[in-house]
Design an enzyme around this catalytic site. Structure first.
Site, PDB file in Angstrom:
ATOM      1  N   GLU A   9      31.471  60.569  16.958  1.00  0.00           N
ATOM      2  CA  GLU A   9      30.074  61.009  17.025  1.00  0.00           C
ATOM      3  C   GLU A   9      29.908  62.501  17.249  1.00  0.00           C
ATOM      4  OE1 GLU A   9      27.280  58.678  19.327  1.00  0.00           O
ATOM      5  OE2 GLU A   9      28.592  56.941  19.184  1.00  0.00           O
ATOM      6  N   ASP A  82      31.023  55.608  19.803  1.00  0.00           N
ATOM      7  CA  ASP A  82      31.073  55.234  21.217  1.00  0.00           C
ATOM      8  C   ASP A  82      31.157  53.719  21.413  1.00  0.00           C
ATOM      9  OD1 ASP A  82      30.969  57.861  21.929  1.00  0.00           O
ATOM     10  OD2 ASP A  82      28.871  57.876  22.515  1.00  0.00           O
ATOM     11  N   ASP A  84      29.704  51.207  22.769  1.00  0.00           N
ATOM     12  CA  ASP A  84      28.544  50.497  23.296  1.00  0.00           C
ATOM     13  C   ASP A  84      27.675  50.065  22.116  1.00  0.00           C
ATOM     14  OD1 ASP A  84      27.351  52.857  22.450  1.00  0.00           O
ATOM     15  OD2 ASP A  84      26.984  53.618  24.458  1.00  0.00           O
ATOM     16  N   GLU A  86      24.860  51.182  20.957  1.00  0.00           N
ATOM     17  CA  GLU A  86      24.391  52.290  20.123  1.00  0.00           C
ATOM     18  C   GLU A  86      25.515  52.757  19.202  1.00  0.00           C
ATOM     19  OE1 GLU A  86      20.893  54.160  19.139  1.00  0.00           O
ATOM     20  OE2 GLU A  86      21.168  52.841  20.875  1.00  0.00           O
ATOM     21  N   TYR A 299      34.640  56.416  29.652  1.00  0.00           N
ATOM     22  CA  TYR A 299      33.293  56.412  29.069  1.00  0.00           C
ATOM     23  C   TYR A 299      32.232  56.288  30.149  1.00  0.00           C
ATOM     24  CZ  TYR A 299      29.634  55.492  25.647  1.00  0.00           C
ATOM     25  OH  TYR A 299      28.499  55.575  24.873  1.00  0.00           O
ATOM     26  N   ARG A 301      28.932  55.567  30.048  1.00  0.00           N
ATOM     27  CA  ARG A 301      27.788  54.639  29.971  1.00  0.00           C
ATOM     28  C   ARG A 301      28.298  53.231  30.211  1.00  0.00           C
ATOM     29  NH1 ARG A 301      26.583  58.401  25.868  1.00  0.00           N
ATOM     30  NH2 ARG A 301      24.721  59.622  26.362  1.00  0.00           N
ATOM     31  N   HIS A 345      33.408  47.419  29.341  1.00  0.00           N
ATOM     32  CA  HIS A 345      34.389  48.445  29.651  1.00  0.00           C
ATOM     33  C   HIS A 345      34.358  48.806  31.127  1.00  0.00           C
ATOM     34  CE1 HIS A 345      31.153  49.854  26.889  1.00  0.00           C
ATOM     35  NE2 HIS A 345      30.793  50.590  27.895  1.00  0.00           N
TER      36      HIS A 345
END
Length: 719
Positions: A9, A82, A84, A86, A299, A301, A345
């Site tokens: 990203e 990423d 997740d 999104e 990560y 989030r 995660h």
């Protein structure tokens, strides 16, 4: 030679990863989403099961063309967005753009940007998880429905340019409800009465609080009652009726989740949620450590408190080697995740505990080091031993009254050893000696009764609002920071210091939504909707069903509101200050940075300027009025109204009082503990505030503090 393409990203991440993979790999950044719903139209076909109409994002054409060219030449394409929902959706969009089959093994994920994690992910590609994609799409479509169908209603009824959001509306309601509660609060008077006691003339003195009267909880609600109790205790005989000595353990906190990190960074570092996530992103994506660039944290989030077994082993070995076996918990500490937590995660932790804050300090910015230290210490502490206290409690009879004395001594620091055996959020140890029941005590001193008043609940801060949203199940860790940014930027909430306060616009909007859209800002309903999004990700319910269930009642509410809500004119506060450009009397407006003065002739006259708050103290340099100002980050300082002719500034609050020794103005300094102390403003005076080398920078306020107006312009004057 085989050539593989890895798409991530961000460009920072791509540079770090390319170094790990070598010459056979090209790593390219998508720069976030490449496709999205159109901005100019609704983009969702309600009649066709809420089918979204995605288009390529304007300005991404050249990048898309480049990615397509690279993908055609590549032997294998890996989508490494990423880990997740999104990120999964971005991979799905990329697969569509590049003509990849979503059920083929093209998706890789890693939770830390280290060589081993990235290489391991390359070995285990998987298909795109369409359940996760559907959950993201459902959230996006829900937000589009609310934003694009409710916002025009607010434009017509209240003010142009307003927006409504599913999560942001609930957040504003929480702030508004708290402010209303504070405003309605009626303080109640109460008194406390303490005594200093000792066992005999040479024994240590300790303090006890009066807690009971004739066996019931003591409630002193007036001066008369307090003085009567004082008189009785002055002549009473004090006898220990119960003595207890026991051990108390304090457990370490779990490693950080996203929301916990945002809360702690706000409380301890004064970081906004947005800043915390920005700095955490930098630490995750990769920092240059001399020759190599590596991600320093996993990560950021996540709402999991779980650590990987390999990380637990590394942390425990570090504790044993660096601090000693006794500081490592007897067995690995495991923590329970909160209800509805997504445990895909790990918690946020350093990618290697061996990279201590002191070792990487020279490669990090000040903000990066502060946040990394917070994360590193929390992760290490999570596997350390409990802190152990010896707690002594005495109950003391004194006629009809009973007093209580309690104290604790830290016997074993445990995880507090990371902070030098101290806890930042606890008071200093208070010693109370153990005295056998039946022992008589000597009254050393009866302290005067103290009057108090009950306090209203505190205003929300970013930290406490995030905590409230999390506890009530509103939104997800990734939404907290943008939600707070949005409600402030839209003028629904303002930030004063750390406090979040609802504006008149926010109150008006929330009152309207409460009357006509009860479900939208109903907290249990919103939490249930978040749960349904989780159910989509777990393949327990379809996104179409969730969208249908929401849209039916919402559409009915929208139709009724359109018919019944009258247009509202927000009252305008007119001042007696003329506009320098056109002569009209300026009005008070509210923008993302708080209240400011604006010309009512907008858009013909765009004059705007800050509101100057005078503090009633003369400038010690030129005799002008001193005013309260703000830095760009919102920190308060004080300066002369005649700036730039007079450049006098100070962080400390100027007072009208004069120094008894030299006659200069006194200032009030607030210490980190919250304690306020008065000093002389004359640096040559013996009563001036001593300047520590580390505090020199803090004592030099900015000469100016630019203020942004609500329309994005800048004014040269400070707030």
């Amino acid at each position: 030679m085989a050539m593989n393409l890895v798409i991530v990203e961000s460009p920072t991440k791509s540079k770090t990863i390319e170094k790990f993979l070598g010459k056979n790999y090209k790593v390219k950044a998508s720069m976030g989403h490449l496709r999205d719903l159109p901005k100019s139209t609704f983009g969702v076909d309600v009649e066709k099961d809420f089918e979204p109409k995605y288009i390529n994002i304007r300005g991404k054409g050249e990048l898309i063309k480049e990615l397509k060219t690279m993908a055609k030449k590549a032997d294998k394409v890996y989508l490494a967005t990423d880990p997740d929902r999104e990120g999964e959706a971005i991979s799905w969009h990329l697969a569509h753009i590049l003509g990849l089959e979503e059920d083929k093994s093209c998706r890789i994920e890693f939770h830390e940007i280290t060589s081993s994690a990235v290489k391991d992910a390359i070995k285990h590609p998987r298909a795109i998880d369409m359940d996760m994609v559907d959950a993201q799409q459902a959230r996006r479509i829900l937000d589009r429905i609310v934003g694009y169908q409710l916002s025009p209603l607010l434009w017509r009824k209240i003010r142009k340019g307003l927006s409504a959001g599913r999560v942001q509306s609930v957040a504003v309601k929480l702030v508004a409800d708290r402010d209303k509660e504070i405003e309605a609060f009626v303080p109640q008077e109460y008194w406390t009465l303490n005594a200093k006691l000792r066992e005999h003339a040479k024994a240590p003195i300790f303090e006890a609080e009066t807690v009971k009267y004739k066996g019931k909880k003591l409630e002193l609600t007036s001066a008369e009652q307090a003085h009567a109790a004082e008189a009785a205790l002055a002549n009473a005989a004090y006898i220990v009726s119960k003595a207890e000595r026991k051990e108390r353990k304090r457990h370490p906190m779990p490693p950080f989740t996203t929301s916990n990190l945002q809360q702690e960074a706000n409380k301890k570092l004064n970081f906004s949620a947005k800043k915390t996530m920005m700095v955490a992103q930098q630490l995750y994506e990769g920092v240059s450590l001399g020759k190599a660039s590596v991600g320093l944290i996993t990560y950021m989030r996540t709402d999991s408190v779980r650590l990987a077994d390999v990380a637990v082993d590394e942390i425990r070995n570090y504790i044993k080697d660096s601090l000693g076996q006794e500081f490592c918990s007897p067995k690995p500490n495991h923590y329970s995740a909160k209800k509805n937590a997504q445990d895909a995660h790990e918690a946020i932790r350093p990618t290697s505990v061996l990279r201590t804050p002191s070792e990487v300090a020279g490669h990090l910015t000040s903000d990066q080091l502060k946040l990394y230290t917070l994360i590193w210490k929390r992760a290490v502490a999570s596997q350390m031993s409990d802190a152990v206290y010896d707690v002594t409690t005495l109950l003391i009879d004194a006629g009809d009254y009973q007093l209580r004395a309690s104290g604790s001594i830290l016997r074993f620091a445990g995880f507090l050893e990371l902070n030098g055996g101290k806890s930042a959020d606890e008071e200093k140890d208070k010693t109370v000696p153990y005295i056998e029941p039946g022992s008589k005590l000597v009254l050393h001193k009866l302290l005067p009764a103290e009057q108090h008043f009950t306090e209203p609940p505190a205003h929300f801060t970013e930290a406490t609002l995030i905590k409230e949203l999390e506890e009530k199940g509103i939104g997800r860790p990734s939404t907290y920071a943008p939600t707070i940014v949005t409600i402030i930027s839209r003028g629904y909430v303002v930030k004063e210091g750390k406090k979040l306060l609802v504006t008149e616009l926010g109150l008006l909007t929330i009152d309207m939504l409460t009357e006509y859209f009860k479900d939208l800002i109903n907290i249990p309903f919103s939490a249930e909707l978040e749960g349904q999004l989780d159910e989509i990700a777990e393949h327990n319910i379809s996104k179409e069903q969730v969208l249908h269930n929401f849209y039916g009642p919402f559409a009915k509410d929208l139709a009724r509101a359109n018919e019944e809500i009258p247009a509202v004119d927000l009252p305008v506060e007119v001042t007696d200050i003329p506009c320098e450009k056109c002569g009209r009397m300026m009005v008070v407006k509210e923008g993302r940075f708080g209240k400011f003065l604006a010309c009512p002739g907008f858009p013909d006259c765009r004059n705007a300027k800050p509101i100057l708050k005078k503090i009633g103290v003369a400038c010690p340099v030129c005799g002008g009025e001193l005013i309260e100002r703000k830095t760009k980050t919102g920190k308060t300082f004080y300066g002369c109204e005649k700036y730039p002719e007079c450049e006098y500034t100070t962080w400390d609050l100027p007072l009208q009082e004069k120094c008894a020794k030299c006659g200069h103005m006194l200032v009030e300094h607030t210490e980190r503990s919250g304690r306020k102390r008065k000093y002389c403003s004359n640096t040559e005076c013996v009563d001036a505030r001593p300047v520590r080398p580390a505090a020199v920078k803090e004592q030099e306020p900015p000469k100016t503090a630019a203020k942004k107006t609500a329309r994005g312009g800048r004014k040269k004057a400070a707030k």
